[in-house]
Design a protein around this motif. Structure first.
Motif: not given
Ligand code: PLP
Length: 338
Positions: A169, A172, A199, A208
């Motif tokens: 994941d 960031r 985003s 994403s």
């Molecule tokens: C570490 C992490 N993974 C995944 C996501 C999910 O992203 P989304 O808000 O675009 O669904 C976030 C959202 O802040 C996140 O902080």
């Protein structure tokens, strides 16, 4: 002037990004005919040295599609106990994939090869089949912590030895790349799939991508349709993503510097307890003594500064594209005066 430090998802597209979106050539992406989406997918895959990419509306969707494609119902996914895929995606692993989680402890949102290896279930009918290891970099609830790349290699070795898939994941990942001076292609060499978000720190309004091998992305495209994530003229959004990749990665160091400045100001206050080491753009700290976490956030709100309580005693602040130098120096003064 509102200083919104609740998340880096609060950024609004700049006029230049909107201009890029406005001019985007578009088509029907479910038919594979949106040139801007195709371009974004090609750029992203090539950037990470992976074969293919799939544009999706959210990081939750790219993670969940990734997990769905790597598992069968009844499988087990190994991840950190505070990882986003486990605690912030609405129970999606159970809901979408019919899989369960083995949640591990680990330093600031990170797990290691030894605990992963110990968590793999034996080949025994009583046990769920362990099929996937999912990491998060940077780790959100770890206060934006970054893995050392050597740890990825060690965990990968365990995955290869035990025929486990390896997902990242990377909502960031950009912050980690900048903070650690890494090359995205290193990631493509290690992980079977990567979710990257446009985003968060990169300032796009939405979007994403899931990265992986051709066959994997082909399967993922089918799952995206089933999840209702097939978008039509998505090129307007993809154009924002292309703009973000071209313009907004290099500046992330500024966000990291701002987070460190804020931490230094907080450190001097007796009502601030421990502050997680600041590696990137996320700042998590304990509030105690004369303030509760909620009272501290309310106090800042009176100065039009917004931050987030993440527990009764913990506050999170996230710096980003829409947090200017002026906002940070105003915040430093406000903290100083508390
Ligand atoms: C570490 C992490 N993974 C995944 C996501 C999910 O992203 P989304 O808000 O675009 O669904 C976030 C959202 O802040 C996140 O902080």
């Amino acid at each position: 002037m509102i200083t919104d430090l609740r998340s880096d998802t609060f950024t609004k597209p700049t006029p230049a990004m909107l201009e890029a979106m406005f001019k985007a050539p578009v088509g029907d992406d479910v038919f594979g005919e949106d040139p801007s989406v195709n371009q974004l997918e090609a750029i992203s895959a090539e950037m990470f040295g992976m074969e293919a990419a799939l544009f999706c509306p959210s990081g939750t969707m790219t993670n969940q599609i990734g997990i769905k494609c790597h598992t069968q119902p009844g499988d087990e996914v190994i991840c950190h106990r505070v990882s986003h895929v486990y605690i912030y995606e609405g129970g999606g692993i159970a809901f979408n994939s019919g899989s369960q989680v083995k949640a591990l402890d680990g330093d600031r949102g990170r797990i290691n090869a030894e605990t992963v290896e110990a968590a793999i279930n034996p080949d025994d009918v009583h046990k769920a089949r362990t099929s996937l290891v999912s990491l998060e970099n940077t780790a959100n609830r770890g206060g934006g912590s970054c893995y050392d790349f050597a740890d990825f290699h060690k965990i990968k070795e365990v995955c290869s030895k035990n025929s486990l898939n390896f997902h990242l994941d990377g909502a960031r990942i950009w912050n980690a790349l900048v903070a650690k001076g890494e090359n995205p292609k290193q990631y493509g060499e290690v992980f079977d799939s990567i979710s990257i978000c446009l985003s968060k720190g990169l300032g796009a309004p939405v979007g994403s991508l899931l990265l992986g091998k051709h066959d994997f992305i082909k399967k993922a495209r089918r799952v995206r349709k089933v999840f209702g994530g097939g978008m039509r003229q998505a090129g307007y959004m993809a154009a924002a993503g292309i703009y973000a990749l071209e313009h907004n990665i290099g500046r992330l160091q500024e966000d990291h510097n701002h987070a460190k400045q804020i931490a230094a100001a907080l450190e001097k206050k007796d009502f601030i307890g421990s502050i997680m080491p600041v590696e990137t753009n996320i700042l998590i700290f304990e509030v105690n003594g004369s303030y509760t976490a909620a009272a501290f956030c309310n106090k800042l709100r009176q100065h039009k500064i917004h931050c987030l309580t993440i527990s009764d005693t913990q506050v999170r602040m996230v710096t980003h594209l829409d947090i200017s130098k002026e906002m940070v120096s105003n915040l430093l003064q406000v903290i100083e005066a508390l």
